[in-house]
Design an enzyme around this catalytic site. Structure first.
Site, PDB file in Angstrom:
ATOM      1  N   ARG A  22      -2.325   4.163  -5.060  1.00  0.00           N
ATOM      2  CA  ARG A  22      -3.094   3.462  -4.006  1.00  0.00           C
ATOM      3  C   ARG A  22      -3.282   1.982  -4.364  1.00  0.00           C
ATOM      4  NH1 ARG A  22      -7.412   0.213  -3.434  1.00  0.00           N
ATOM      5  NH2 ARG A  22      -8.623   1.468  -4.891  1.00  0.00           N
ATOM      6  N   ASP A  23      -4.073   1.688  -5.387  1.00  0.00           N
ATOM      7  CA  ASP A  23      -4.360   0.292  -5.726  1.00  0.00           C
ATOM      8  C   ASP A  23      -3.078  -0.424  -6.158  1.00  0.00           C
ATOM      9  OD1 ASP A  23      -5.729  -2.071  -6.484  1.00  0.00           O
ATOM     10  OD2 ASP A  23      -7.420  -0.939  -7.258  1.00  0.00           O
ATOM     11  N   HIS A 214     -14.235   0.947 -12.332  1.00  0.00           N
ATOM     12  CA  HIS A 214     -12.904   0.544 -11.824  1.00  0.00           C
ATOM     13  C   HIS A 214     -12.690  -0.912 -12.221  1.00  0.00           C
ATOM     14  CE1 HIS A 214      -9.827   0.504  -8.402  1.00  0.00           C
ATOM     15  NE2 HIS A 214     -10.049  -0.787  -8.556  1.00  0.00           N
ATOM     16  N   HIS A 216     -10.280  -4.329 -13.306  1.00  0.00           N
ATOM     17  CA  HIS A 216      -9.004  -5.058 -13.220  1.00  0.00           C
ATOM     18  C   HIS A 216      -8.916  -5.962 -14.447  1.00  0.00           C
ATOM     19  CE1 HIS A 216      -7.300  -4.084  -9.188  1.00  0.00           C
ATOM     20  NE2 HIS A 216      -8.504  -3.539  -9.075  1.00  0.00           N
ATOM     21  N   CYS A 247      -6.114  -6.120  -4.811  1.00  0.00           N
ATOM     22  CA  CYS A 247      -6.509  -6.048  -3.402  1.00  0.00           C
ATOM     23  C   CYS A 247      -5.868  -7.211  -2.635  1.00  0.00           C
ATOM     24  CB  CYS A 247      -8.027  -6.119  -3.284  1.00  0.00           C
ATOM     25  SG  CYS A 247      -8.575  -6.230  -1.580  1.00  0.00           S
ATOM     26  N   ASN A 256      -4.881  -3.536 -12.125  1.00  0.00           N
ATOM     27  CA  ASN A 256      -5.944  -2.737 -12.739  1.00  0.00           C
ATOM     28  C   ASN A 256      -5.760  -2.700 -14.248  1.00  0.00           C
ATOM     29  OD1 ASN A 256      -5.360  -1.323  -9.952  1.00  0.00           O
ATOM     30  ND2 ASN A 256      -7.419  -0.711 -10.560  1.00  0.00           N
TER      31      ASN A 256
HETATM   32  N1  COA Z   1      -6.153   4.401  10.139  1.00  0.00           N
HETATM   33  C1  COA Z   1      -5.203   4.072  11.029  1.00  0.00           C
HETATM   34  N2  COA Z   1      -5.370   3.173  12.002  1.00  0.00           N
HETATM   35  C2  COA Z   1      -6.576   2.592  12.092  1.00  0.00           C
HETATM   36  C3  COA Z   1      -7.618   2.893  11.209  1.00  0.00           C
HETATM   37  C4  COA Z   1      -7.366   3.843  10.193  1.00  0.00           C
HETATM   38  N3  COA Z   1      -8.281   4.160   9.302  1.00  0.00           N
HETATM   39  N4  COA Z   1      -8.682   2.168  11.551  1.00  0.00           N
HETATM   40  C5  COA Z   1      -8.339   1.410  12.595  1.00  0.00           C
HETATM   41  N5  COA Z   1      -7.050   1.679  12.933  1.00  0.00           N
HETATM   42  C6  COA Z   1      -6.262   1.069  13.989  1.00  0.00           C
HETATM   43  C7  COA Z   1      -6.901   1.198  15.350  1.00  0.00           C
HETATM   44  O1  COA Z   1      -6.502   2.410  15.951  1.00  0.00           O
HETATM   45  C8  COA Z   1      -6.351  -0.007  16.060  1.00  0.00           C
HETATM   46  O2  COA Z   1      -5.015   0.237  16.449  1.00  0.00           O
HETATM   47  P1  COA Z   1      -4.332  -0.494  17.708  1.00  0.00           P
HETATM   48  O3  COA Z   1      -4.318  -1.960  17.404  1.00  0.00           O
HETATM   49  O4  COA Z   1      -2.965   0.104  17.751  1.00  0.00           O
HETATM   50  O5  COA Z   1      -5.213  -0.155  18.854  1.00  0.00           O
HETATM   51  C9  COA Z   1      -6.306  -1.049  14.979  1.00  0.00           C
HETATM   52  O6  COA Z   1      -6.212  -0.332  13.739  1.00  0.00           O
HETATM   53  C10 COA Z   1      -7.526  -1.948  14.969  1.00  0.00           C
HETATM   54  O7  COA Z   1      -8.682  -1.132  14.919  1.00  0.00           O
HETATM   55  P2  COA Z   1     -10.125  -1.744  14.595  1.00  0.00           P
HETATM   56  O8  COA Z   1     -11.107  -0.640  14.590  1.00  0.00           O
HETATM   57  O9  COA Z   1     -10.374  -2.914  15.504  1.00  0.00           O
HETATM   58  O10 COA Z   1      -9.944  -2.167  13.108  1.00  0.00           O
HETATM   59  P3  COA Z   1      -9.875  -3.623  12.481  1.00  0.00           P
HETATM   60  O11 COA Z   1      -8.664  -4.362  12.923  1.00  0.00           O
HETATM   61  O12 COA Z   1     -11.200  -4.255  12.654  1.00  0.00           O
HETATM   62  O13 COA Z   1      -9.666  -3.221  10.922  1.00  0.00           O
HETATM   63  C11 COA Z   1      -9.981  -1.661   9.129  1.00  0.00           C
HETATM   64  C12 COA Z   1     -10.633  -2.481  10.203  1.00  0.00           C
HETATM   65  C13 COA Z   1     -11.058  -1.173   8.191  1.00  0.00           C
HETATM   66  C14 COA Z   1      -9.290  -0.486   9.744  1.00  0.00           C
HETATM   67  C15 COA Z   1      -8.945  -2.528   8.400  1.00  0.00           C
HETATM   68  O14 COA Z   1      -9.512  -3.762   8.077  1.00  0.00           O
HETATM   69  C16 COA Z   1      -8.428  -1.861   7.153  1.00  0.00           C
HETATM   70  O15 COA Z   1      -7.750  -0.857   7.206  1.00  0.00           O
HETATM   71  N6  COA Z   1      -8.716  -2.437   5.982  1.00  0.00           N
HETATM   72  C17 COA Z   1      -8.329  -1.853   4.739  1.00  0.00           C
HETATM   73  C18 COA Z   1      -8.323  -2.877   3.685  1.00  0.00           C
HETATM   74  C19 COA Z   1      -7.893  -2.271   2.366  1.00  0.00           C
HETATM   75  O16 COA Z   1      -7.513  -1.134   2.244  1.00  0.00           O
HETATM   76  N7  COA Z   1      -7.955  -3.121   1.343  1.00  0.00           N
HETATM   77  C20 COA Z   1      -7.562  -2.772   0.034  1.00  0.00           C
HETATM   78  C21 COA Z   1      -8.423  -1.806  -0.658  1.00  0.00           C
HETATM   79  S1  COA Z   1      -9.898  -2.480  -1.294  1.00  0.00           S
HETATM   80 ZN    ZN Z   2      -8.984  -2.213  -7.444  1.00  0.00          ZN
END
Ligand code: COA
Ligand code: ZN
Length: 325
Positions: A22-23, A214, A216, A247, A256
């Protein structure tokens, strides 16, 4: 700080949780084919790790490298004794993770407002309240829950994060039945004194909670921080094979703390770490081909400390000369 002697260490078990799939993979430029991810996870499952963070159920637009989360979670070969966890940022992610049979949901939010907004596009308050909805949903089905608090030891944009904020968030989740909290040093800003203090405060406030640290290794303090955490009562660490990781939404993020290096240190000190280090190293050796670049792990390059080098043939002459002089 008192670093444990070998005799004390022997009694103590340390749990190692692999987060490379994942990370590690989330920040790689290339998409690692699903079959290759599964082959690595299946091999890691045989190494004696307590937990493997298999993927994250985030938006594929935010983290394209893990767009195959559902296939990966469904496709892995489960081994008894290993907890298969996944990172979850919202309700949609939780629903996907539960449908794919994830053992534990690792909910994520940041302790700092700026990183939470950048990473998750929500305020901390929005994240916390949405994640608490997820907690209620997961509890109905009896699925285990952990919350990872990113930037617990500092935010690359805001600087210091008050321990009271971190402990306050932890308390909110633990009060709703979450079993564990992970204190994340997202961009390697923590130093050993700070890690010791926060882990000690956490243990004093929440003695029953499962605590994961956790780290890094961005500034070379990863292993020192791990020892400080152990000294403060922590026994569970996230780490990434080969030292991959970072990230994509945290400026300056790098890998990490490296799983093999962490296991090597703890085993050398006499801690009980039920991980097969040679097998782990064999798995780590496959990474450069998989990710297309060298990896920072140090034991991988140097060998284990008691792996001796052959004595050079010139020693015979050197000894003879030394004795005769
Ligand atoms: N899995 C799949 N799709 C997702 C989802 C999820 N968990 N959450 C939101 N979506 C999709 C929505 O269906 C939407 O799709 P569309 O554009 O086709 O309609 C789109 O993503 C936007 O949804 P929204 O609720 O407006 O989300 P957002 O754009 O505000 O993003 C997160 C919010 C949390 C989903 C996004 O920022 C994210 O996944 N971040 C993860 C960051 C990460 O993992 N960082 C590293 C680890 S620390
Ligand atoms: Zn990390």
């Amino acid at each position: 700080m008192s670093v444990p002697t070998s005799a004390q260490a022997l009694a103590q078990r340390i749990f190692i949780q692999e987060v490379g799939p994942r990370d590690g993979f989330q920040i790689e430029a290339c998409f690692i084919p699903t079959g290759d991810k599964l082959a690595l996870i299946d091999e890691l499952s045989l190494c004696g790790l307590a937990k493997i963070e298999v993927t994250s159920f985030t938006s594929p637009k935010a983290i394209p490298a893990l767009a195959d989360a559902d296939e990966v979670m469904r496709g892995l070969r489960r081994q008894p004794g290993v907890v298969y966890t996944a990172l979850v940022p919202n309700l949609r992610g939780a629903e996907r993770a539960l449908a794919a049979g994830t053992d534990e949901l690792n909910l994520v939010m940041s302790a700092s407002e700026t990183h939470n907004l950048l990473n998750l596009r929500m305020t901390r308050e929005q994240s916390a309240s949405r994640l608490l909805e997820v907690v209620a949903l997961a509890k109905e089905g009896g699925t285990a829950l952990n919350v990872s608090l990113s930037t617990s030891f500092g935010c690359p944009m805001e600087g210091a994060v008050p321990p009271s904020v971190v402990l306050g968030l932890a308390e909110r989740f633990l009060a709703q039945g979450v079993g564990g909290i992970t204190l994340c040093d997202t961009t390697g800003m923590a130093h050993p004194g700070q890690v010791g203090a926060l882990c000690r405060a956490f243990r004093a406030s929440f003695p029953q909670a499962e605590l994961t640290v956790h780290l890094h290794n961005t500034r070379g303090m990863g292993l020192a921080n791990a020892l400080a955490a152990v000294d403060a009562g922590a026994d569970r660490f996230d780490a990434s094979l080969g030292g991959l990781g970072g990230c994509p939404y945290a400026p300056g993020a790098t890998g990490n703390v490296c799983t093999e290096d962490l296991v090597h240190m703890f085993q050398a000190m006499g801690f009980q770490v039920d991980v097969d280090l040679p097998r782990l190293l064999t798995a780590a050796r496959t990474l450069p081909v998989l990710v297309g670049h060298d990896v920072p792990g140090q034991v991988l390059h140097a060998g284990q400390s008691l792996e001796l080098h052959p004595v050079p043939a010139s020693l015979v002459e050197i000894r003879a000369r030394a004795i005769s002089s």
